[in-house]
Design an enzyme around this catalytic site. Structure first.
Site, PDB file in Angstrom:
ATOM      1  N   SER A  17      64.027  87.673  48.868  1.00 16.31           N
ATOM      2  CA  SER A  17      65.412  87.519  48.389  1.00 16.31           C
ATOM      3  C   SER A  17      65.458  86.588  47.178  1.00 16.31           C
ATOM      4  O   SER A  17      64.494  85.872  46.897  1.00 16.31           O
ATOM      5  CB  SER A  17      66.242  86.937  49.547  1.00 16.31           C
ATOM      6  N   SER A 142      64.675  71.535  42.722  1.00 15.41           N
ATOM      7  CA  SER A 142      66.128  71.548  42.451  1.00 15.41           C
ATOM      8  C   SER A 142      66.418  70.298  41.642  1.00 15.41           C
ATOM      9  O   SER A 142      65.627  69.345  41.670  1.00 15.41           O
ATOM     10  CB  SER A 142      66.883  71.486  43.786  1.00 15.41           C
ATOM     11  N   TYR A 155      69.085  68.091  52.203  1.00 12.44           N
ATOM     12  CA  TYR A 155      68.504  68.977  51.189  1.00 12.44           C
ATOM     13  C   TYR A 155      67.856  68.142  50.090  1.00 12.44           C
ATOM     14  O   TYR A 155      66.709  68.375  49.706  1.00 12.44           O
ATOM     15  CB  TYR A 155      69.620  69.851  50.611  1.00 12.44           C
ATOM     16  N   LYS A 159      63.876  67.883  48.883  1.00 14.32           N
ATOM     17  CA  LYS A 159      63.433  68.239  47.527  1.00 14.32           C
ATOM     18  C   LYS A 159      62.791  67.041  46.834  1.00 14.32           C
ATOM     19  O   LYS A 159      61.853  67.202  46.056  1.00 14.32           O
ATOM     20  CB  LYS A 159      64.616  68.786  46.719  1.00 14.32           C
ATOM     21  N   THR A 190      72.562  83.435  44.599  1.00 13.91           N
ATOM     22  CA  THR A 190      71.673  84.033  45.622  1.00 13.91           C
ATOM     23  C   THR A 190      72.360  83.894  46.985  1.00 13.91           C
ATOM     24  O   THR A 190      73.506  83.470  47.059  1.00 13.91           O
ATOM     25  CB  THR A 190      70.325  83.278  45.680  1.00 13.91           C
TER      26      THR A 190
HETATM   27  P1  NAI Z   1      67.748  82.946  49.111  1.00 16.39           P
HETATM   28  O1  NAI Z   1      68.409  82.573  50.396  1.00 16.39           O
HETATM   29  O2  NAI Z   1      68.253  84.128  48.373  1.00 16.39           O
HETATM   30  O3  NAI Z   1      66.175  83.130  49.350  1.00 16.39           O
HETATM   31  C1  NAI Z   1      65.448  82.300  50.214  1.00 16.39           C
HETATM   32  C2  NAI Z   1      64.399  83.120  50.949  1.00 16.39           C
HETATM   33  O4  NAI Z   1      63.641  82.212  51.762  1.00 16.39           O
HETATM   34  C3  NAI Z   1      65.019  84.159  51.900  1.00 16.39           C
HETATM   35  O5  NAI Z   1      64.394  85.411  51.718  1.00 16.39           O
HETATM   36  C4  NAI Z   1      64.732  83.600  53.290  1.00 16.39           C
HETATM   37  O6  NAI Z   1      64.541  84.611  54.276  1.00 16.39           O
HETATM   38  C5  NAI Z   1      63.445  82.812  53.037  1.00 16.39           C
HETATM   39  N1  NAI Z   1      63.229  81.806  54.063  1.00 16.39           N
HETATM   40  C6  NAI Z   1      64.113  80.899  54.544  1.00 16.39           C
HETATM   41  N2  NAI Z   1      63.547  80.193  55.533  1.00 16.39           N
HETATM   42  C7  NAI Z   1      62.275  80.648  55.671  1.00 16.39           C
HETATM   43  C8  NAI Z   1      61.190  80.316  56.511  1.00 16.39           C
HETATM   44  N3  NAI Z   1      61.287  79.384  57.478  1.00 16.39           N
HETATM   45  N4  NAI Z   1      60.020  81.000  56.369  1.00 16.39           N
HETATM   46  C9  NAI Z   1      59.902  81.968  55.419  1.00 16.39           C
HETATM   47  N5  NAI Z   1      60.896  82.331  54.611  1.00 16.39           N
HETATM   48  C10 NAI Z   1      62.072  81.680  54.723  1.00 16.39           C
HETATM   49  O7  NAI Z   1      67.839  81.618  48.194  1.00 16.39           O
HETATM   50  P2  NAI Z   1      67.294  81.224  46.759  1.00 16.39           P
HETATM   51  O8  NAI Z   1      68.410  80.598  46.047  1.00 16.39           O
HETATM   52  O9  NAI Z   1      66.539  82.321  46.132  1.00 16.39           O
HETATM   53  O10 NAI Z   1      66.303  80.041  47.174  1.00 16.39           O
HETATM   54  C11 NAI Z   1      64.951  79.966  46.794  1.00 16.39           C
HETATM   55  C12 NAI Z   1      64.602  78.516  46.481  1.00 16.39           C
HETATM   56  O11 NAI Z   1      65.320  78.101  45.308  1.00 16.39           O
HETATM   57  C13 NAI Z   1      64.962  77.513  47.573  1.00 16.39           C
HETATM   58  O12 NAI Z   1      63.882  76.638  47.779  1.00 16.39           O
HETATM   59  C14 NAI Z   1      66.144  76.765  46.989  1.00 16.39           C
HETATM   60  O13 NAI Z   1      66.238  75.445  47.464  1.00 16.39           O
HETATM   61  C15 NAI Z   1      65.811  76.798  45.496  1.00 16.39           C
HETATM   62  N6  NAI Z   1      66.963  76.557  44.635  1.00 16.39           N
HETATM   63  C16 NAI Z   1      68.007  77.449  44.599  1.00 16.39           C
HETATM   64  C17 NAI Z   1      69.114  77.195  43.813  1.00 16.39           C
HETATM   65  C18 NAI Z   1      70.284  78.122  43.753  1.00 16.39           C
HETATM   66  O14 NAI Z   1      71.316  77.757  43.144  1.00 16.39           O
HETATM   67  N7  NAI Z   1      70.216  79.299  44.327  1.00 16.39           N
HETATM   68  C19 NAI Z   1      69.196  75.972  43.004  1.00 16.39           C
HETATM   69  C20 NAI Z   1      68.058  75.110  43.119  1.00 16.39           C
HETATM   70  C21 NAI Z   1      66.985  75.404  43.903  1.00 16.39           C
END
Ligand code: NAI
Length: 268
Positions: A17, A142, A155, A159, A190
């Site tokens: 995702s 982040s 969170y 980080k 996302t």
């Molecule tokens: P998202 O929710 O779309 O994707 C996260 C993915 O991680 C999902 O597919 C989920 O199933 C997987 N996941 C969650 N827990 C898990 C686990 N225990 N084991 C394996 N997979 C697991 O979110 P996004 O935004 O793509 O997040 C990705 C990274 O980006 C995260 O680390 C988030 O903190 C970071 N981030 C996101 C920001 C945003 O605005 N979306 C901003 C700053 C950092």
């Protein structure tokens, strides 16, 4: 010299995702052999089909990064099937949105287990192979990893912990030809925020504040890919992200006041 990812093995946690998926697609377009690890089995199966349909080689493995045994088994299996790991993108993550005083300790533990220990387990399992390949570790942090963020103490702590781990690891492995790139995205559209944990550990319906516009996972992926090609040690994404990063460094008091003002509504 720029890095070239053609035929390189790129492992992405949380690859089913958001930013992880978009980044894996971008590396695949550049000829990389991608491996998607995620705990979301259904989404993973869907992504696998999409990759093959687009003509991209892909491997997938169901892996809950909070389980050290899952991480070790997944990495072992990838190395057996591909020969080794060139890039590990520690991306899987969850967030939390709740006042510190109300938040149960097990919420902090859960966020830490996914965001920090997940990255630690995967990196520990893969490090020898990455060193052998003179590869690269990318970590999705982040702005909350380098500056405070109200309403997200758990969170932000997770980080900041990632920042300490990977900035220090860089100092241990850079002389071996291994790059560590820390990515600090701004707000990216996302599923992350919709799944944020609340004070009681359940998904919260508290409203979410945003600063500036939300960017697409594709634009984040393009920047991460270009940053990896250029072997950047730190990549801060989006205009608001860069502004936040620099203001928090140069004028921390001013940053804190502005940040509280922007996010205060979330706490009522
Ligand atoms: P998202 O929710 O779309 O994707 C996260 C993915 O991680 C999902 O597919 C989920 O199933 C997987 N996941 C969650 N827990 C898990 C686990 N225990 N084991 C394996 N997979 C697991 O979110 P996004 O935004 O793509 O997040 C990705 C990274 O980006 C995260 O680390 C988030 O903190 C970071 N981030 C996101 C920001 C945003 O605005 N979306 C901003 C700053 C950092």
């Amino acid at each position: 010299m720029k890095r070239n990812f053609k035929n390189k093995v790129v492992v992405v946690t949380g690859g089913a995702s958001g930013i992880g998926l978009a980044t894996a697609r971008r590396f695949a377009e550049a000829g990389a052999r991608c491996v998607l690890l995620d705990m979301d089995e259904q989404n993973l199966a869907l992504r696998e089909k999409e990759f093959w349909a687009a003509g991209h080689e892909v491997l997938t493995a169901v892996c809950d990064v909070t389980r050290q045994s899952d991480c070790e088994a997944a990495v072992k299996s990838v190395i057996r099937q591909t020969g080794g790991i060139d890039v590990l993108f520690n991306n899987a993550g969850i967030t939390q949105r709740s006042r510190f005083a109300d938040t149960r300790v097990d919420v902090f533990r859960r966020v830490m287990e996914v965001n920090f220990f997940g990255a630690l387990y995967c990196t520990k399992a893969a490090i020898d192979s990455i060193i052998d390949r003179r590869g690269m570790i990318i970590v999705n942090e982040s702005i909350a990893g380098v500056a405070p963020l109200v309403g997200r103490t758990g969170y932000s702590a997770s980080k900041h912990a990632l920042h300490g781990l990977f900035a220090s690891l860089r100092a241990e492995v850079s002389h071996l030809g291994v790059q560590v790139m820390i990515v600090c995205p701004g707000f990216i559209r996302t599923n992350l925020q919709d799944r944020a944990l609340g004070a009681d550990g359940r998904v919260t319906d508290r409203p979410q504040s945003f600063v500036g516009r939300q960017h697409t996972p594709q634009s984040a992926a393009e920047a991460i890919f270009q940053g990896a090609c250029r072997k950047k040690p730190l990549l801060v994404l989006t205009f608001m992200g860069k502004l936040g990063y620099w203001v928090s460094r140069l004028a921390p008091g001013f940053y804190e006041r502005q940040m509280i003002r922007q996010f205060a509504d979330e706490l009522h």
